[in-house]
Write a protein that holds these residues in place. Structure first.
Motif, short mmCIF file in Angstrom:
data_model
loop_
_atom_site.label_atom_id
_atom_site.label_comp_id
_atom_site.label_asym_id
_atom_site.label_seq_id
_atom_site.Cartn_x
_atom_site.Cartn_y
_atom_site.Cartn_z
N VAL A 1 11.25 1.29 -6.04
CA VAL A 1 11.83 2.59 -6.38
C VAL A 1 11.05 3.73 -5.73
N SER A 2 9.72 3.59 -5.64
CA SER A 2 8.91 4.68 -5.08
C SER A 2 8.33 4.33 -3.71
N ALA A 3 8.89 3.33 -3.05
CA ALA A 3 8.37 2.91 -1.75
C ALA A 3 8.87 3.82 -0.63
N VAL A 4 7.97 4.12 0.30
CA VAL A 4 8.29 4.87 1.51
C VAL A 4 8.05 3.94 2.69
N TYR A 5 9.05 3.80 3.55
CA TYR A 5 8.98 2.91 4.71
C TYR A 5 8.82 3.76 5.96
N LEU A 6 7.70 3.59 6.66
CA LEU A 6 7.43 4.35 7.88
C LEU A 6 7.74 3.48 9.09
N PHE A 7 8.61 3.97 9.98
CA PHE A 7 9.00 3.22 11.17
C PHE A 7 8.36 3.86 12.40
N GLY A 8 7.59 3.08 13.15
CA GLY A 8 6.94 3.63 14.32
C GLY A 8 6.23 2.57 15.13
N ARG A 9 5.30 3.04 15.97
CA ARG A 9 4.54 2.13 16.83
C ARG A 9 3.07 2.52 16.79
N PRO A 10 2.17 1.53 16.71
CA PRO A 10 0.73 1.84 16.66
C PRO A 10 0.27 2.49 17.96
N ALA B 1 10.65 7.63 12.19
CA ALA B 1 11.62 7.73 11.10
C ALA B 1 11.01 7.13 9.84
N PHE B 2 11.66 7.39 8.71
CA PHE B 2 11.24 6.77 7.46
C PHE B 2 12.47 6.58 6.59
N SER B 3 12.32 5.70 5.61
CA SER B 3 13.39 5.55 4.62
C SER B 3 12.78 5.69 3.24
N PHE B 4 13.60 6.22 2.33
CA PHE B 4 13.16 6.44 0.95
C PHE B 4 14.39 6.45 0.06
N PRO C 1 18.28 -3.66 11.44
CA PRO C 1 17.46 -4.62 10.73
C PRO C 1 18.18 -5.19 9.52
N GLY C 2 17.82 -6.43 9.16
CA GLY C 2 18.59 -7.12 8.14
C GLY C 2 17.95 -7.26 6.78
N SER C 3 16.65 -7.03 6.64
CA SER C 3 15.99 -7.27 5.36
C SER C 3 15.75 -5.95 4.62
N SER C 4 16.34 -5.82 3.44
CA SER C 4 16.12 -4.59 2.66
C SER C 4 14.68 -4.47 2.19
N VAL C 5 13.98 -5.59 2.07
CA VAL C 5 12.57 -5.57 1.66
C VAL C 5 11.73 -4.87 2.72
N LEU C 6 12.12 -5.00 3.99
CA LEU C 6 11.34 -4.42 5.08
C LEU C 6 11.85 -3.05 5.52
N ILE D 1 4.77 0.01 4.73
CA ILE D 1 5.35 0.34 3.43
C ILE D 1 4.25 0.88 2.51
N TYR D 2 4.49 2.07 1.96
CA TYR D 2 3.54 2.72 1.07
C TYR D 2 4.26 3.21 -0.18
N ASP D 3 3.49 3.53 -1.21
CA ASP D 3 4.04 4.20 -2.37
C ASP D 3 4.04 5.69 -2.10
N LYS D 4 5.02 6.40 -2.62
CA LYS D 4 5.13 7.84 -2.34
C LYS D 4 3.93 8.63 -2.85
N ALA D 5 3.14 8.07 -3.78
CA ALA D 5 1.97 8.76 -4.31
C ALA D 5 0.71 8.46 -3.50
N ASP D 6 0.77 7.56 -2.53
CA ASP D 6 -0.40 7.25 -1.72
C ASP D 6 -0.85 8.48 -0.93
N VAL D 7 -2.16 8.66 -0.83
CA VAL D 7 -2.72 9.75 -0.04
C VAL D 7 -2.78 9.30 1.41
#
Length: 200
Positions: A15-24, A64-67, A110-115, A133-139
């Protein structure tokens, strides 16, 4: 975060996960010992220092990110603090019984909602994209970069437009502070007539 995520279970944490999409980034490296050696003199929480000094801390350009099931593309990519190499947001290429790729399913990437944190998505992510994948409260930490000529990224924003001298820029900034202070006075002065009208 590990490079692959084997657990496909959905939990309440999503519910509070933030998914960051990018490249190192490979050309910018954090010196973690710089964060572990110095001692803080203000406050006792060290949330950001712990994130920066983690053994797998690094930087990535995030596109990009998803939330909460929605996908957001950044107006301009930004550099974020991440951990590990990230995970592959795409499911492995599907094959049928004969071992051939199921091309009709490849467009679903992408096919996995977990990812991805998404129930559906039109189109696919770019090749080589990773997800953290991080929690929205993570610093965390965000670095916005800007490129251009020195005239664009320095002079036009910091130097005065008056070509007569560089010192006028400092005075105009100081003058700006004075005008802000004057604005406060005018606001409090504006309150006086209201009080006066209440008395009548």
């Amino acid at each position: 975060m590990e490079g692959n995520v084997a657990d496909d279970n959905e939990t309440l944490l999503g519910v509070s996960a933030v998914y960051l999409f990018g490249r190192p980034l490979v050309d910018l490296v954090l010196r973690k010992e710089a964060y572990t050696k110095f001692s803080t003199k203000t406050g006792t929480n060290n949330f950001l220092r712990e994130q920066l000094s983690a053994p797998d801390a690094g930087l990535a350009r995030i596109f990009a990110f998803s939330f909460e099931g929605a996908f957001f593309e950044l107006g301009r990519p930004a550099i974020f603090l991440v951990h590990g190499i990230g995970a592959d947001p795409d499911d492995p290429p599907p094959t049928n019984i004969g071992g051939d790729f199921e091309f009709e399913r490849l467009y679903r990437s992408p096919g996995s909602s977990v990812l991805t944190g998404l129930g559906s998505q039109i189109g696919a992510l770019a090749k080589g994209m990773r997800v953290w994948i991080y929690d929205k409260a993570d610093v965390s930490m965000r670095l916005d970069t800007e490129t251009g000529s020195l005239e664009q990224i320095l002079l036009s924003t910091e130097a005065p437009s008056d070509p007569r001298g560089m010192t006028t820029g400092g005075f105009s900034r100081s003058g700006g502070a004075m005008s802000r202070s004057g604005g406060v006075m005018s606001r409090s002065g504006g309150a006086l007539p209201r009080r006066g009208s209440d008395i009548d």
